[in-house]
Design a protein around this motif. Structure first.
Motif, mmCIF file in Angstrom:
data_model
loop_
_atom_site.group_PDB
_atom_site.id
_atom_site.type_symbol
_atom_site.label_atom_id
_atom_site.label_comp_id
_atom_site.label_asym_id
_atom_site.label_seq_id
_atom_site.Cartn_x
_atom_site.Cartn_y
_atom_site.Cartn_z
ATOM 1 N N PRO A 4 -56.207 -27.096 -25.151
ATOM 2 C CA PRO A 4 -54.789 -26.842 -24.865
ATOM 3 C C PRO A 4 -54.431 -25.375 -25.073
ATOM 4 O O PRO A 4 -54.915 -24.729 -25.997
ATOM 5 C CB PRO A 4 -54.056 -27.734 -25.870
ATOM 6 N N VAL A 5 -53.568 -24.875 -24.199
ATOM 7 C CA VAL A 5 -53.106 -23.501 -24.328
ATOM 8 C C VAL A 5 -52.146 -23.396 -25.502
ATOM 9 O O VAL A 5 -52.218 -22.482 -26.311
ATOM 10 C CB VAL A 5 -52.431 -23.035 -23.013
ATOM 11 N N GLU A 6 -51.241 -24.357 -25.592
ATOM 12 C CA GLU A 6 -50.286 -24.421 -26.697
ATOM 13 C C GLU A 6 -50.320 -25.820 -27.278
ATOM 14 O O GLU A 6 -50.547 -26.793 -26.571
ATOM 15 C CB GLU A 6 -48.872 -24.095 -26.220
ATOM 16 N N GLN A 7 -50.090 -25.902 -28.583
ATOM 17 C CA GLN A 7 -50.086 -27.195 -29.237
ATOM 18 C C GLN A 7 -48.885 -27.272 -30.170
ATOM 19 O O GLN A 7 -48.587 -26.316 -30.885
ATOM 20 C CB GLN A 7 -51.383 -27.387 -30.017
ATOM 21 N N ASP A 8 -48.203 -28.404 -30.154
ATOM 22 C CA ASP A 8 -47.055 -28.602 -31.041
ATOM 23 C C ASP A 8 -47.491 -28.521 -32.495
ATOM 24 O O ASP A 8 -48.627 -28.882 -32.842
ATOM 25 C CB ASP A 8 -46.402 -29.964 -30.788
ATOM 26 N N ALA A 9 -46.574 -28.089 -33.350
ATOM 27 C CA ALA A 9 -46.880 -27.943 -34.776
ATOM 28 C C ALA A 9 -47.187 -29.284 -35.425
ATOM 29 O O ALA A 9 -48.022 -29.358 -36.328
ATOM 30 C CB ALA A 9 -45.719 -27.266 -35.492
#
Length: 188
Positions: free
Chosen positions: A156-161
């Protein structure tokens, strides 16, 4: 479950390893790079099996590392679809079961691949309603399961905290079938 994969890699050997025997230094650097890592479509690297060839030793301008072309084999964990494995039941939730092999934990058995007539108990443990009585799926029990799918999700490029940690290899299994499920079910 385990297989050998032949890999060719251009390996820059850091200067601090150049005082060691070449084979030992290369093996140490390969272990640092590959051990306990998942290689997409190959599986989880367990160990360096052997080093076939070493070529080169070039030092590129502006770089203190010597670069070698290394051909070696890796021992990989890569089960095949349909293989039956034995793991331990680590967690249970409304989505199904989470299993572990000890060295690999990203194994899921979704609720629809549990034995027919399974239900979630009040304590959060799945129960198989068998004709001879209720058979609970208790935590830390050994489980035989059949591999139904292996996926290597894209990074994933971004991942939720608050998202669960990224797993580069996920195994889906089933415990519906003769001889599958908790070993305690089949003890008698």
């Amino acid at each position: 479950m385990f297989c050998l994969s032949l890999i060719e890699h251009n390996l820059p050997l850091p200067p601090h390893l150049l005082n060691r025997p070449l084979l030992d230094a290369i093996k140490e650097e390969l272990e640092r790079l590959f051990l306990d890592k998942v290689i997409s479509n190959l599986g989880l690297c367990i160990s360096i099996y052997d080093i076939r060839t070493i070529e080169g030793g070039f030092v590129f301008p502006g770089d203190g590392s010597s670069t070698y072309k290394v051909v070696f084999r890796l021992l990989m964990f890569r089960p095949y679809v349909g293989e039956i494995l034995c793991g331990k039941l680590k967690a249970s939730d409304a989505n199904g079961l989470h299993l572990s092999l000890g060295f690999f934990d990203d194994i899921k058995v979704p609720a629809h691949l549990l034995p027919h007539k399974s239900r979630m108990g009040e304590d959060g443990i799945w129960i198989w309603e068998h004709e001879c009585g209720d058979l609970p799926m208790d935590l830390d029990e050994e489980v035989h399961f059949r591999v139904t799918k292996i996926i290597y999700p894209p990074i994933p490029v971004e991942q939720d905290a608050n998202a669960s940690p990224f797993s580069p290899m996920e195994i889906t299994g089933e415990i519906y079938g003769d001889g599958l499920g908790l070993l305690s079910w089949w003890a008698d």
